[in-house]
Design an enzyme around this catalytic site. Structure first.
Site, PDB file in Angstrom:
ATOM      1  N   HIS A 236       0.843  -1.195   0.000  1.00  0.00           N
ATOM      2  CA  HIS A 236       0.000   0.000   0.000  1.00  0.00           C
ATOM      3  C   HIS A 236       0.880   1.246   0.000  1.00  0.00           C
ATOM      4  O   HIS A 236       1.779   1.385   0.827  1.00  0.00           O
ATOM      5  CB  HIS A 236      -0.920   0.011   1.225  1.00  0.00           C
ATOM      6  CG  HIS A 236      -1.830   1.217   1.276  1.00  0.00           C
ATOM      7  ND1 HIS A 236      -2.850   1.406   0.379  1.00  0.00           N
ATOM      8  CD2 HIS A 236      -1.834   2.305   2.098  1.00  0.00           C
ATOM      9  CE1 HIS A 236      -3.471   2.541   0.652  1.00  0.00           C
ATOM     10  NE2 HIS A 236      -2.873   3.106   1.689  1.00  0.00           N
ATOM     11  N   SER A 237       0.623   2.165  -0.926  1.00  0.00           N
ATOM     12  CA  SER A 237       1.348   3.431  -1.035  1.00  0.00           C
ATOM     13  C   SER A 237       2.852   3.164  -1.195  1.00  0.00           C
ATOM     14  O   SER A 237       3.244   2.471  -2.135  1.00  0.00           O
ATOM     15  CB  SER A 237       1.024   4.297   0.187  1.00  0.00           C
ATOM     16  OG  SER A 237       1.420   5.638  -0.031  1.00  0.00           O
ATOM     17  N   MET A 238       3.695   3.667  -0.315  1.00  0.00           N
ATOM     18  CA  MET A 238       5.125   3.381  -0.424  1.00  0.00           C
ATOM     19  C   MET A 238       5.370   1.881  -0.514  1.00  0.00           C
ATOM     20  O   MET A 238       6.271   1.416  -1.237  1.00  0.00           O
ATOM     21  CB  MET A 238       5.888   3.943   0.768  1.00  0.00           C
ATOM     22  CG  MET A 238       7.396   3.673   0.713  1.00  0.00           C
ATOM     23  SD  MET A 238       8.317   4.213   2.183  1.00  0.00           S
ATOM     24  CE  MET A 238       8.097   2.771   3.241  1.00  0.00           C
TER      25      MET A 238
ATOM     26  N   ALA B 208       3.791  -0.298  -2.060  1.00  0.00           N
ATOM     27  CA  ALA B 208       3.614  -0.808  -3.425  1.00  0.00           C
ATOM     28  C   ALA B 208       4.921  -0.721  -4.200  1.00  0.00           C
ATOM     29  O   ALA B 208       5.290  -1.638  -4.944  1.00  0.00           O
ATOM     30  CB  ALA B 208       2.518  -0.027  -4.142  1.00  0.00           C
TER      31      ALA B 208
ATOM     32  N   SER C 231      -1.399  -0.799  -4.288  1.00  0.00           N
ATOM     33  CA  SER C 231      -2.512   0.021  -3.823  1.00  0.00           C
ATOM     34  C   SER C 231      -2.060   1.463  -3.585  1.00  0.00           C
ATOM     35  O   SER C 231      -1.023   1.704  -2.962  1.00  0.00           O
ATOM     36  CB  SER C 231      -3.061  -0.575  -2.511  1.00  0.00           C
ATOM     37  OG  SER C 231      -3.976   0.297  -1.884  1.00  0.00           O
TER      38      SER C 231
END
Length: 252
Positions: free
Chosen positions: A94-96, A98, A121
């Site tokens: 998720h975010s970083m 990813a 994500s």
């Protein structure tokens, strides 16, 4: 071998060990995040999916360890921690997380054990470069950025000790993301599933859609109502989607 196992224990949290697992999902958190973010997901995915939540240095039980400000180094060390695991492995960031998951996927491919699936994500594709500069913000502006993203609550604004503990980690993670540049030219063999919120203030649906350029396998894009942390409002739907993605890759 003993050192490899110790490395795995340092980086991996198994909240719900599942001896009957048919696939392992490695979950990598966002900037400033920790392994415990994925505790609910670990419980929800059922007995055939074991979640290994990655704990970056500098937070929770690793709070006294030096922060890592390089995505490539994070990916190197996480990949080493995954080497003792056998059977199909999928990655969810998720975010970083990813971006880190993508680099781990590249390393697993080089090790001859490509990930079964990569699920990303709330993060633009590695080929999309945009300078955010969040790590250069002063403390007040950095906290406001956290509030805009929705990864905070009123307690953070009131608890000075929490602020003191959180800001260095956030700043370090944002610095790692800002300095990251994708040097890979060949797409992964691993299929990619991308997720994003419609009202994410820091990434667009189009930028997330560019992940299709990074796989020679199947690609799908799933858009949810909500912001950067849309996951909190769509836990059931996201859990169901993850199961749908993982099921074809489960060992018999």
């Amino acid at each position: 071998m003993k050192a490899t196992v110790m490395c795995s224990q340092q980086w991996i949290r198994r909240y719900h060990p599942k001896p009957e697992r048919r696939i392992t999902l490695v979950a990598l958190p966002h900037a400033g995040g920790s392994a415990s973010y994925f505790h609910p997901l670990s419980a929800a995915l059922g007995d055939d999916v074991e979640v290994l939540a990655v704990q970056y240095p500098g937070r929770q039980d690793r709070r006294h360890e030096a922060l890592v400000e390089d995505v490539g180094e994070l990916a190197d060390r996480i990949t080493r921690a995954l080497l003792p695991w056998v059977g199909p492995i999928a990655l969810f960031g998720h975010s970083m997380g990813a971006t880190v998951a993508y680099e781990v996927a590249q390393r697993l491919k080089e090790e001859g054990s490509p990930a079964s699936a990569l699920i990303v994500s709330a993060r633009r594709a590695p080929s999309v470069v945009r300078a955010d500069g969040f790590h250069e913000l002063d403390d007040d502006a950095l906290l406001e950025e956290v509030r805009v993203l929705g990864g905070s609550d009123d307690a953070l604004a009131l608890d000075e000790e929490l602020i003191r503990l959180t800001l260095p980690v956030l700043r370090s993670d944002f610095r790692a993301v800002a300095s990251y540049r994708c040097t890979r030219t060949e797409p992964l063999p691993t299929p990619i599933t991308a997720l994003v919120g419609t009202a994410d203030p820091r990434v667009t649906v189009s930028e997330v859609g560019q992940w299709r350029r990074h796989t020679e396998g199947d690609f799908s894009l799933h858009v949810f109502d909500g912001g950067h942390f849309y996951l909190a409002d769509h836990r059931s739907a996201v859990t169901g989607l993850l199961r749908d993605v993982l099921t074809p890759h489960m060992s018999r």
